[in-house]
Structure formats: C-alpha cells, structure tokens
Design a protein around this motif. Structure first.
Motif, PDB file in Angstrom:
ATOM      1  N   TRP A 281      -0.910 -15.185   4.694  1.00 27.77           N
ATOM      2  CA  TRP A 281      -2.208 -15.669   5.122  1.00 27.77           C
ATOM      3  C   TRP A 281      -1.667 -16.789   6.248  1.00 27.77           C
ATOM      4  O   TRP A 281      -2.200 -16.970   7.424  1.00 27.77           O
ATOM      5  CB  TRP A 281      -3.050 -16.350   3.992  1.00 27.77           C
ATOM      6  CG  TRP A 281      -4.093 -16.937   4.421  1.00 27.77           C
ATOM      7  CD1 TRP A 281      -5.152 -16.470   5.109  1.00 27.77           C
ATOM      8  CD2 TRP A 281      -4.198 -18.507   4.427  1.00 27.77           C
ATOM      9  NE1 TRP A 281      -6.254 -17.675   5.247  1.00 27.77           N
ATOM     10  CE2 TRP A 281      -5.584 -19.041   5.108  1.00 27.77           C
ATOM     11  CE3 TRP A 281      -3.441 -19.377   4.064  1.00 27.77           C
ATOM     12  CZ2 TRP A 281      -6.024 -20.225   5.135  1.00 27.77           C
ATOM     13  CZ3 TRP A 281      -3.851 -20.656   4.110  1.00 27.77           C
ATOM     14  CH2 TRP A 281      -4.989 -21.216   4.483  1.00 27.77           C
TER      15      TRP A 281
ATOM     16  N   GLN B 266       1.464 -17.069   7.728  1.00 31.20           N
ATOM     17  CA  GLN B 266       1.637 -16.560   9.077  1.00 31.20           C
ATOM     18  C   GLN B 266       1.028 -16.058   9.805  1.00 31.20           C
ATOM     19  O   GLN B 266       1.120 -16.367  11.138  1.00 31.20           O
ATOM     20  CB  GLN B 266       2.892 -15.547   8.439  1.00 31.20           C
ATOM     21  CG  GLN B 266       4.177 -15.896   7.885  1.00 31.20           C
ATOM     22  CD  GLN B 266       5.214 -14.864   7.583  1.00 31.20           C
ATOM     23  OE1 GLN B 266       4.721 -13.592   7.742  1.00 31.20           O
ATOM     24  NE2 GLN B 266       6.323 -15.298   7.166  1.00 31.20           N
ATOM     25  N   GLU B 267      -0.107 -15.511   9.285  1.00 35.95           N
ATOM     26  CA  GLU B 267      -1.144 -15.059  10.197  1.00 35.95           C
ATOM     27  C   GLU B 267      -1.957 -16.183  10.943  1.00 35.95           C
ATOM     28  O   GLU B 267      -2.156 -16.169  11.923  1.00 35.95           O
ATOM     29  CB  GLU B 267      -2.197 -14.184   9.392  1.00 35.95           C
ATOM     30  CG  GLU B 267      -3.590 -13.618  10.242  1.00 35.95           C
ATOM     31  CD  GLU B 267      -4.669 -12.717   9.340  1.00 35.95           C
ATOM     32  OE1 GLU B 267      -5.457 -12.707   9.610  1.00 35.95           O
ATOM     33  OE2 GLU B 267      -4.231 -12.415   8.244  1.00 35.95           O
TER      34      GLU B 267
ATOM     35  N   ARG C  94      -2.181 -16.888  15.057  1.00 33.90           N
ATOM     36  CA  ARG C  94      -3.367 -16.936  15.688  1.00 33.90           C
ATOM     37  C   ARG C  94      -3.264 -18.455  16.448  1.00 33.90           C
ATOM     38  O   ARG C  94      -3.473 -18.533  17.936  1.00 33.90           O
ATOM     39  CB  ARG C  94      -4.425 -17.080  14.978  1.00 33.90           C
ATOM     40  CG  ARG C  94      -4.895 -15.667  14.239  1.00 33.90           C
ATOM     41  CD  ARG C  94      -6.225 -16.058  13.406  1.00 33.90           C
ATOM     42  NE  ARG C  94      -6.444 -14.632  12.629  1.00 33.90           N
ATOM     43  CZ  ARG C  94      -7.354 -14.513  11.938  1.00 33.90           C
ATOM     44  NH1 ARG C  94      -8.165 -15.794  11.306  1.00 33.90           N
ATOM     45  NH2 ARG C  94      -7.469 -13.564  11.106  1.00 33.90           N
TER      46      ARG C  94
END
Length: 128
Positions: free
Chosen positions: A30, A32-33, A37
């Motif tokens: 989460w 890293q996501e 973004r």
C-alpha cells in the motif's frame, strides 16, 4: 487460573504476530502504491511546468521578433526621410561618411592621389 491467563496471553500474542505477519507486507504494498502515485503526479506536474515555460519562451520570442520588425520599419522610414532630404541615397551615404569622419578619433585623413597612393605627411611629423 494462571495457566488460563498464560494461554490467553499466548493466544493474543499469536494473533498479534499473525496479524503483523499478514499486515506488514500489505502495508508495504500500500505504501509503495501511494509513493508511485505521488511520483506520477509529480512527474505530470513537472511536465506541465516545462510545457508552460516553453510556451512562455515562444510567446516572448514572437513578441521580440515583432518588436524588432517594428524597429526595423521605423529605421527604414527614418532613413528614407533623411535620404530624401539630402537628395537621395547618394547624398545620404555622403552625409553618413562625413559624420563618421569626426567619430574615428583621427586627426589626419589620407586622400588618394592619381596613382592611388596616399600623400604621406612624414615631413609634417618630423617638423613637430
């Protein structure tokens, strides 16, 4: 009672460790996501800024070109007016030549003779 308390504590500890073992990798994904973004948004913003700067430079160059053209038209008009007042382009060129004679900082002007050689004034410099 002590055994039951110890078993309850061990169960809570086991559940906590299991939750951490499952949750930490999920949290890493989460995180890293979200970082990806954020990097994407940052890259898009930098691209927009670069495009806007390029457009501003283009507009500035176009305006500078228009100003240079307007200045050239003004100079051409002024030259035409002066040339007309001095009897045409030949008179204007003669006038410019005469004006430049005083600006060169020289006291001596050499005039070519019939043979194309200047009159030397060596005797004048020797007398001084």
């Amino acid at each position: 009672m002590k055994l039951s308390l110890l078993a309850g504590g061990a169960a809570i500890l086991a559940v906590s460790v299991g939750a951490l073992m499952w949750g930490l990798p999920q949290y890493g994904v989460w995180q890293q996501e979200l970082a990806g973004r954020a990097e994407l948004v940052r890259a898009e913003q930098n691209r927009r800024i670069a495009v806007l700067e390029a457009q501003a430079r283009l507009e500035a160059e176009e305006l500078n070109a228009q100003a240079e053209i307007a200045r050239a038209h003004g100079v051409a008009e002024a030259n035409a007016i002066v040339a007309e007042g001095l009897g045409g382009p030949e008179g204007y060129l003669r006038y410019l030549w005469i004006q430049s004679l005083g600006e060169n900082g020289q006291d001596v002007i050499y005039i070519p003779t019939e043979a194309g050689l200047p009159i030397l004034e060596a005797s004048r410099h020797l007398a001084e």
